[in-house]
Design an enzyme around this catalytic site. Structure first.
Site, PDB file in Angstrom:
ATOM      1  N   ASN A  88     -18.252 -16.753  42.727  1.00  0.00           N
ATOM      2  CA  ASN A  88     -17.739 -17.491  41.581  1.00  0.00           C
ATOM      3  C   ASN A  88     -16.637 -16.709  40.914  1.00  0.00           C
ATOM      4  OD1 ASN A  88     -18.324 -16.577  38.605  1.00  0.00           O
ATOM      5  ND2 ASN A  88     -20.068 -15.878  39.840  1.00  0.00           N
ATOM      6  N   ALA A  89     -15.707 -17.462  40.360  1.00  0.00           N
ATOM      7  CA  ALA A  89     -14.657 -16.872  39.529  1.00  0.00           C
ATOM      8  C   ALA A  89     -14.428 -17.871  38.400  1.00  0.00           C
ATOM      9  CB  ALA A  89     -13.386 -16.640  40.325  1.00  0.00           C
TER      10      ALA A  89
ATOM     11  N   CYS B  84     -17.737  -8.056  34.522  1.00  0.00           N
ATOM     12  CA  CYS B  84     -17.352  -9.302  35.171  1.00  0.00           C
ATOM     13  C   CYS B  84     -16.152  -9.064  36.060  1.00  0.00           C
ATOM     14  CB  CYS B  84     -17.018 -10.371  34.137  1.00  0.00           C
ATOM     15  SG  CYS B  84     -16.488 -11.890  34.917  1.00  0.00           S
TER      16      CYS B  84
HETATM   17  C1  FMN Z   1     -21.381 -19.234  38.309  1.00  0.00           C
HETATM   18  C2  FMN Z   1     -21.741 -17.899  37.741  1.00  0.00           C
HETATM   19  C3  FMN Z   1     -21.307 -17.539  36.475  1.00  0.00           C
HETATM   20  C4  FMN Z   1     -21.625 -16.320  35.921  1.00  0.00           C
HETATM   21  N1  FMN Z   1     -21.192 -16.011  34.665  1.00  0.00           N
HETATM   22  C5  FMN Z   1     -21.546 -14.831  34.102  1.00  0.00           C
HETATM   23  C6  FMN Z   1     -21.171 -14.514  32.779  1.00  0.00           C
HETATM   24  O1  FMN Z   1     -20.537 -15.297  32.087  1.00  0.00           O
HETATM   25  N2  FMN Z   1     -21.538 -13.295  32.280  1.00  0.00           N
HETATM   26  C7  FMN Z   1     -22.263 -12.401  33.013  1.00  0.00           C
HETATM   27  O2  FMN Z   1     -22.590 -11.333  32.510  1.00  0.00           O
HETATM   28  N3  FMN Z   1     -22.663 -12.689  34.283  1.00  0.00           N
HETATM   29  C8  FMN Z   1     -22.322 -13.871  34.834  1.00  0.00           C
HETATM   30  N4  FMN Z   1     -22.731 -14.157  36.126  1.00  0.00           N
HETATM   31  C9  FMN Z   1     -23.511 -13.173  36.883  1.00  0.00           C
HETATM   32  C10 FMN Z   1     -25.007 -13.484  36.840  1.00  0.00           C
HETATM   33  O3  FMN Z   1     -25.496 -13.390  35.546  1.00  0.00           O
HETATM   34  C11 FMN Z   1     -25.781 -12.523  37.746  1.00  0.00           C
HETATM   35  O4  FMN Z   1     -25.552 -11.198  37.324  1.00  0.00           O
HETATM   36  C12 FMN Z   1     -25.384 -12.616  39.212  1.00  0.00           C
HETATM   37  O5  FMN Z   1     -25.117 -13.941  39.564  1.00  0.00           O
HETATM   38  C13 FMN Z   1     -26.458 -12.047  40.155  1.00  0.00           C
HETATM   39  O6  FMN Z   1     -27.673 -12.746  40.072  1.00  0.00           O
HETATM   40  P1  FMN Z   1     -28.077 -13.952  41.086  1.00  0.00           P
HETATM   41  O7  FMN Z   1     -27.871 -13.439  42.474  1.00  0.00           O
HETATM   42  O8  FMN Z   1     -29.478 -14.287  40.743  1.00  0.00           O
HETATM   43  O9  FMN Z   1     -27.130 -15.061  40.797  1.00  0.00           O
HETATM   44  C14 FMN Z   1     -22.408 -15.405  36.672  1.00  0.00           C
HETATM   45  C15 FMN Z   1     -22.864 -15.764  37.946  1.00  0.00           C
HETATM   46  C16 FMN Z   1     -22.540 -16.983  38.486  1.00  0.00           C
HETATM   47  C17 FMN Z   1     -23.050 -17.323  39.854  1.00  0.00           C
END
Ligand code: FMN
Ligand code: FAD
Ligand code: FAD
Ligand code: FMN
Ligand code: FES
Ligand code: FES
Lengths: 305, 309, 309, 305
Positions: free
Chosen positions: B71-72, B132
């Site tokens: 994601n970005a 991020c």
């Molecule tokens: C679509 C998306 C948006 C995200 N937005 C943020 C964000 O705004 N702030 C943040 O600290 N992490 C953000 N993350 C990171 C997640 O909080 C998490 O650290 C990361 O996805 C790893 O966990 P997962 O594998 O369970 O998704 C985002 C992740 C995804 C997939």
């Protein structure tokens, strides 16, 4: 666009059957019971659902071009509009028409009767009902055809006096997701029999006129003697096509609804991936979400006039 | 009633259970209301909040990969004011912990957002997003330099009004113990790890990166074994002795995954990408974790933390 | 005969095509004879060779993860003498490029292995493994410190007898451009990336790491988007201007994956884990890459390199 | 152990059928044609093959304990010994008995007739034929039972005068991978009818004696009046059991072959994951490969005397 109903959820569906049209297109029928059936009773055309593809078998006999592309392990669901939704006793049947382009669609295409699939839906906002007495012109391209067909069909089901016209385009006959076209029959006597007029166009002329479906629509409209004020357009297809339709509609002064397709991760408004940039009434840039605010939008909202 | 005691003490908070939904993957929680009762969770974390609203990056913003996704989003969010006016009143009605995830371009911005929010009711704590990968200025640059991490943590901490400050670490560093240590030295009350791994998907036909931002952050099941390793490293090297709890995340999809993170050293866990595949994923994880404890005869979930042999 | 010109010039070698099998995943190539005709490949890379034979780590040495696997083989190998006596005669009968992967605990060992082998017929070049995460001393510590990388590269280089020296980079660093640059400054003729990512899988029932070595290196499709990103970074920041070619690897399973790495900046690609699922994977990749070029109207495969828009 | 034949390869097999015994065990039948059939004609008992599991559907109705454990995306093949191999016209049938414990075995268990699966094999070294005139005692535990059953059956097929004795152990009846046991029939009149003696043991006494199969074997042997020099043992099962059998065999002076199970990535000797530490004749530590040098080893090679 119709209000999002609040009964969306994650439901297990049974595959009732699938029908393959060549290597690229298939039609899938799912049965939902219980709460799933209740939720989908309230679904309307243009809305969509997110279909599980993880855990489904990857068919072993993929056509060559697709073999490598489809060889991937998906984790996200895949969004599909509906081709039709109708009751079956207490249950509901949900039909989709699927264009086989990658790992998820290939896996769906391999489903067999009795297989179970998780469906998240119904989601989003579908096509708004036309104002009373207005004629509806559906214009759709490629895999945008099923939701528009669904919308027109449902309007005529609900109101047999509803006047509908349908225009369908695709790259070639093999790419046109209309069952009768694939079966070598005439859509006007088949699934489009409720329409006052049906016309098609393909890039290569292999079905209908050779050219763009928007051109077919425009020249038809020029000679049809309809007043723009009596008509509404419902469209779905590739973005350049929708933009062209929007421009024509704005020029003619016909109200148009367009259904957009964006890459979606969640489908429910939490991931912010499916943005549709719009200008707010104050001219401020803003992002709407295709999954929540759409996929159906008023053409003026998303395509500047 | 389960015989398992699921309560967790975390950075001074008393949580119902260890399971959270992750920042950026649960919006401002109201979006999930139809699917998930957040009150069944230990808590949740808001989308990153910045001082001003942000449109974020252009689309495409996501693309799926093998067992994961990039994601970005670019920290798209409604901004501090609208968050306070529109979202906080809804959030206050929930009966579970909520961390507000803080982001910004400069330290001042972080400090301002934290101090504006620390006076507000209904917020349990803050998560400092210095990791991020999808924002050009600030963002990841803070997150890889221990000196910067210590500085920002120590400057934001006083603005939190006594509420716990959790620092979210990026996995994309040579030695995560150093960045973890810096956060602790800066005054972090908890550490969360991991954020996403920088990655790229190229459309071979157009020879262009699929994401408009070119690169994005990899999340989902694919990253789990790396995240588990990093949690265990930080727990052993830093957190255990410092008495600072860890929130573990990265690819968790079920109770066994959550248990793995806790055994590695996490006190709480966070569910990100899994929510996209199933909006009630976090509740399922919490159920699965309880079932796992039942079948293993574990009476207190918190006993799992750091129990790696 | 395909109309696609698959020839690649790589670090002074003329290769039939860009596809190799990766170190540690194709043994000493004879093990694959029943399944794969290595002469159809651009080349292959030996298992890491150390001065003395190594038993490697105890079992379990591998465990599968979501879309990937961990390994902690620990550089098990037959050692320099047996390699020369038993394997080189077989290797010489192959009609394709072979890089010998060099490993050791100290720089002297690397130098000794290289100089003993550089006089031998039938070896095309060397790959310097300074990035194995599964060996305690040496190994990864070399691979994360630019100064060390420059030092070891510049000391091993003269021992190569004019044959190309490729340096294999670890992905587990804050800034891979710095380590890549160090290798180039040390005299590397090519860079290969990536090696595996450090990771851990825990058996939640026994609360013990599954691998005897506790941690292992993550490889396979799960890591591909990170590897593609790192290749594109190194290409843009270092390799392109330095005129140093990149061998790209990490999760490649088919022709489209290979094309992605080449577009990102790789001149050649390497097939690792995929061989375990299908012993003839590398030939399939090579076939797929050719088909991709045919369907895209690409006349020379080498045109792909660095063609990212 | 028999020489590895050189005709191993990657072959597409068709599923001919599957049979489920409770939630934990299933028997799968695969058909190989053409080159695959040629390769498997030369396969012998105790050898194994690597079965594709990636891309196979994950069954949606897994028992609760397995749901979370099986929810993973596999990329590697899974090794299985054979329960039986026999011709079917020009084709060859390969049967395996599968203990459903994780994602790969769950996926295999969901296969249906007509599905295609890629098989890499036959691999490794199987059981060596006994010296002429020697009686063979099979001792097997759990999922080690199928290859030993296969070995004994094949010996009696090849030489109807071959004397065989079989001892099978498992945790409980539900865990015993013998079709007749699962069907409530007596193995002695079914798949083990060629054996002069069949006895079983379970930990909980739900089938056969309560206790260890090694104990059942030992007390039988003590009273059977057989000369150790006239016997050979073929064993497969959990390592502690094999170690116990090896010790008994060494004590009694019976030659024993044991089939080991190790985590395998490649199955063909390139990844070095499946090591079996042995002492060379000079007492030097050395690693053999379970996939290439085994899975069947002489008990004295792998279990110090
Ligand atoms: C679509 C998306 C948006 C995200 N937005 C943020 C964000 O705004 N702030 C943040 O600290 N992490 C953000 N993350 C990171 C997640 O909080 C998490 O650290 C990361 O996805 C790893 O966990 P997962 O594998 O369970 O998704 C985002 C992740 C995804 C997939
Ligand atoms: C609201 C909505 C309704 C839809 N309705 C239908 C429908 O009725 N019938 C139908 O066949 N398809 C429909 N689609 C498109 C369908 O969701 C995608 O074709 C499908 O997700 C592709 O999955 P895949 O795994 O096969 O492809 P992948 O392997 O994921 O991707 C294959 C290629 O398609 C591209 N792609 C993937 N997903 C999308 C997407 N959502 N939009 C644009 N490009 C994409 C990828 O970048 C890649 O190049 C709809 C999409 C949306 C958003
Ligand atoms: C030579 C050989 C012959 C075999 N023959 C048979 C047979 O005839 N019938 C049968 O049912 N099984 C047999 N097995 C075991 C079978 O290969 C494993 O049960 C299977 O690979 C598990 O796959 P999974 O995806 O279901 O489990 P996973 O989800 O991968 O793992 C589930 C659990 O099992 C453990 N595990 C996985 N693979 C192995 C392994 N190879 N050895 C020990 N533990 C493992 C994991 O660590 C995990 O705890 C054999 C194994 C070998 C090496
Ligand atoms: C079982 C195994 C053993 C490996 N052994 C070595 C080694 O001896 N030397 C080395 O430089 N890399 C070794 N590697 C790393 C691979 O060469 C490669 O860099 C990595 O696996 C990423 O590529 P892949 O995803 O295609 O496997 C090994 C990898 C695996 C999976
Ligand atoms: S798809 Fe997630 S917000 Fe629209
Ligand atoms: S499984 Fe790879 S060497 Fe034995």
């Amino acid at each position: 666009m119709t209000n999002k109903n609040n009964r969306s959820g994650v439901f297990e569906a049974s595959v009732a059957g699938s029908e393959h049209f060549g290597e690229k297109i298939c039609r899938l029928k799912f049965v939902l019971s219980g709460e799933g059936a209740d939720a989908f009773k309230l679904a309307s055309p243009g809305e969509f659902a997110q279909f599980q593809v993880e855990g489904l078998a990857l068919p072993s006999n993929l056509p060559e071009g697709l073999e490598d592309r489809a060889f991937r392990q998906p984790i996200l669901r895949r969004p599909f509009s509906f081709l039709d939704i109708y009751p079956y006793g207490e249950d509901m049947i949900v039909e989709i028409m699927c264009d086989i382009i990658g790992t998820g669609t290939a896996r769906l295409s391999g489903l067999r009767a009795g297989d179970k699939v998780s469906i998240l839906g119904p989601l989003g906002r579908g096509f708004a009902k036309p104002e009373k007495g207005k004629k509806v012109i559906g214009i759709a391209g490629g895999i945008g055809i099923p939701p528009v067909e669904h919308f027109l069909r449902q309007l005529c089901r609900d109101n047999p006096k509803q006047e509908c016209f349908a225009f369908a385009g695709a790259r070639s006959r093999a790419d046109m997701p209309i069952a009768s076209v694939q079966q070598g029959k005439n859509p006007e006597n088949q699934e489009y029999s409720f329409c006052k007029h049906f016309a098609a166009a393909t890039d290569d002329g292999s079905f209908g006129d050779k050219g763009l479906v928007t051109e077919v629509f425009e020249s038809w409209f020029a000679g049809a003697g309809l007043s723009p004020a009596d008509c509404e357009i419902a469209a779905c297809g590739p973005e350049p096509m929708l933009r062209a339709i929007a421009q024509t509609a704005h020029k003619l002064g016909i109200r148009a609804q367009v259904s957009l397709e964006k890459m979606m991760a969640c489908g429910i408004g939490v991931c912010q991936s499916c943005i549709v940039p719009v200008k707010s009434q104050l001219g401020r840039e803003q992002n709407k979400l295709c999954c929540k605010d759409g996929p159906v939008f008023d053409s003026r909202e998303v395509f500047a006039e | 009633m389960s015989i398992v005691n699921e309560k967790i003490e975390f950075a001074g908070l008393n949580l119902k259970n260890p399971v959270f939904t992750a920042s950026g993957t649960c919006g401002y929680i109201d979006e999930l209301d139809d699917y998930l009762d957040v009150n069944q969770l230990g808590g949740w974390i808001t989308k990153s909040i910045t001082l001003k609203p942000r449109l974020g990056n252009p689309a495409p913003r996501v693309v799926e990969t093998n067992g994961g996704m990039l994601n970005a989003i670019g920290l798209a969010n409604i901004g501090l004011e609208e968050f306070i006016a529109e979202k906080l009143p809804i959030i206050r009605q929930k009966n579970t912990a909520v961390f507000v995830n803080l982001a910004g371009q400069k330290i001042d911005e972080y400090v301002e957002v934290a101090s504006r929010l620390s006076g507000q009711d209904g917020i349990s704590g803050f998560e400092l997003n210095i990791s991020c990968p999808n924002v050009k200025q600030g963002g990841i640059s803070f997150g890889t330099d221990p000196a910067q991490i210590k500085k920002i943590t120590s400057e934001v901490k006083p603005a939190c009004g006594g509420k716990p400050l959790m620092v979210k670490l990026t996995p994309s560093v040579t030695d995560i113990s150093k960045t973890a240590e810096a956060a602790v030295l800066g005054g972090a009350d908890a550490l969360s790890l991991v954020n996403t791994f920088t990655a790229m998907v190229i459309d071979v036909h157009t020879r262009t990166p699929v994401l408009a931002n070119r690169t994005g952050g990899l999340s989902g099941p694919a990253i789990k074994p790396m995240a588990v390793y990093l949690v265990s490293r930080v727990y052993q090297d830093v957190a255990k002795d410092a008495g600072i709890p860890i929130m573990g995340l990265g690819g968790i999809r079920n109770g066994l995954d959550a248990a793995e993170f806790m055994i590695a050293g996490a006190s709480t866990v966070c569910i990100g990408t899994a929510t996209f595949a199933r909006p009630d994923a976090a509740v399922k994880v919490s159920d699965g974790l309880r079932r796992f404890c039942e079948s293993e005869g574990i009476k207190k979930i918190s006993e799992l933390t750091g129990s790696l042999n």
